[in-house]
Scaffold this active site. Sequence first.
Site, short mmCIF file in Angstrom:
data_model
loop_
_atom_site.label_atom_id
_atom_site.label_comp_id
_atom_site.label_asym_id
_atom_site.label_seq_id
_atom_site.Cartn_x
_atom_site.Cartn_y
_atom_site.Cartn_z
N THR A 124 0.68 -1.15 -0.05
CA THR A 124 -0.07 0.08 -0.01
C THR A 124 1.02 1.28 -0.09
O THR A 124 0.38 2.44 -0.14
CB THR A 124 -0.87 0.09 1.37
OG1 THR A 124 -0.16 -0.10 2.47
CG2 THR A 124 -1.75 -1.11 1.07
N LYS A 125 2.26 1.17 0.04
CA LYS A 125 3.08 2.27 0.29
C LYS A 125 3.61 2.72 -1.07
O LYS A 125 3.15 2.02 -2.33
CB LYS A 125 4.17 1.97 1.14
CG LYS A 125 3.85 1.70 2.63
CD LYS A 125 2.91 2.69 3.21
CE LYS A 125 2.54 2.38 4.61
NZ LYS A 125 1.71 1.24 5.00
N ASN A 126 4.35 3.74 -1.20
CA ASN A 126 4.67 4.42 -2.47
C ASN A 126 5.67 3.27 -3.36
O ASN A 126 5.79 3.29 -4.55
CB ASN A 126 5.42 5.69 -2.44
CG ASN A 126 4.40 6.63 -1.87
OD1 ASN A 126 3.32 6.31 -1.11
ND2 ASN A 126 4.88 7.90 -1.96
#
Length: 379
Positions: free
Chosen positions: A180-182
């Site tokens: 879910t992170k960059n």
Amino acid sequence: MIPFNAPPVVGTEVEYMQSAMSSGKLCGDGGFTRRCQQWMEQRFVSKKVLLTPSCTASLEMAAILIDIQPGDEVIMPSYTFVSTANAFVLRGATIVFVDVRPDTMNLDETRIEAAITAKTRAIVPVHYAGVACDMDAIMALAKQYQLYVIEDAAQGVMSTWKGRALGSIGHIGCFSFHETKNYTAGGEGGATLINDPALIERAEIIREKGTNRSQFFRGQVDKYTWRDIGSSYLMADLQAAYLWAQLEAAETINQRRLTLWQRYYDALAPLAARGLLTLPTLPEGCEHNAHMFYLKLQDEATRAALIAWLKEAEILAVFHYIPLHSAPAGERFGRFDGDDRVTTADSERLLRLPLFYNLSDNNQKTVISSLHSFFGQAG
């Protein structure tokens, strides 16, 4: 359905993973691990970066590293993911929750000092949405009261505070490479940034199950032994290979996300001007990474109606944390210091929009059009 999130894919991940597989070393601290760690040490100006299985593992490692003991108190916001608190509760600490700022949803630095007691050992700022907390004020308090600062920079990779990378300012910083992170290490992953040189040697030991195995492989000792408490906090090199592909494209990913973020902001500014919603705020000194784009609606009922409206248009938008102090475990393991003026009220009206590297321009336009339609304004 336009998803809320999709893991970033840049195209070289499989090639690097195949290279890792052919190397014959898939466990931790392989070639790709070292590449990633060196890249982050240079890019973020940290004394030592150690890849971990998750940000949760990094936070747990940090709690061990600063010797959190039963009865100690740790200050943090209630508006955060459960791992921020769990890492210290596992060591026996009491969590002292402090209210957040309404402009950033970050720990309110003006309310920290009142929460400090003789039992306080650490402050844990959480850089919500990749926007920095006021690290000058927090570090000054930490110095005054001789406290550790553990940055929960799970959402802050590539963000800065007055030119310094988030995660590199406190004594220890914790990154997430969850899907879910960059940037992701293939679904799970994290990193611990050790910014205090005095903590580096013990950090390596804790990460290697409490042994000096890292020193052994560098030829600094002729055999490795059990030296301290610890656990297995190493990322597999196969995951590091996936992450390396992402880090090589970090600037490209960052710029794309910033473009998407700014497009949302510009398109929704007329709605904000009419008082229908509140847009994110970027305080002076913050350079963000467009980790998320959120709105604050007028109330919880409006948020629920908008979620339903977007879902009908096959768009997934979601709210975020339920404040930890109101959860059963939060009541058991912590307390809220001072008044809850912002945390609960704003958490009930915050809504996150789809934003990810591979989000197409057309799909973003669809989201924007649907938002305008909901508020009765032609897109």
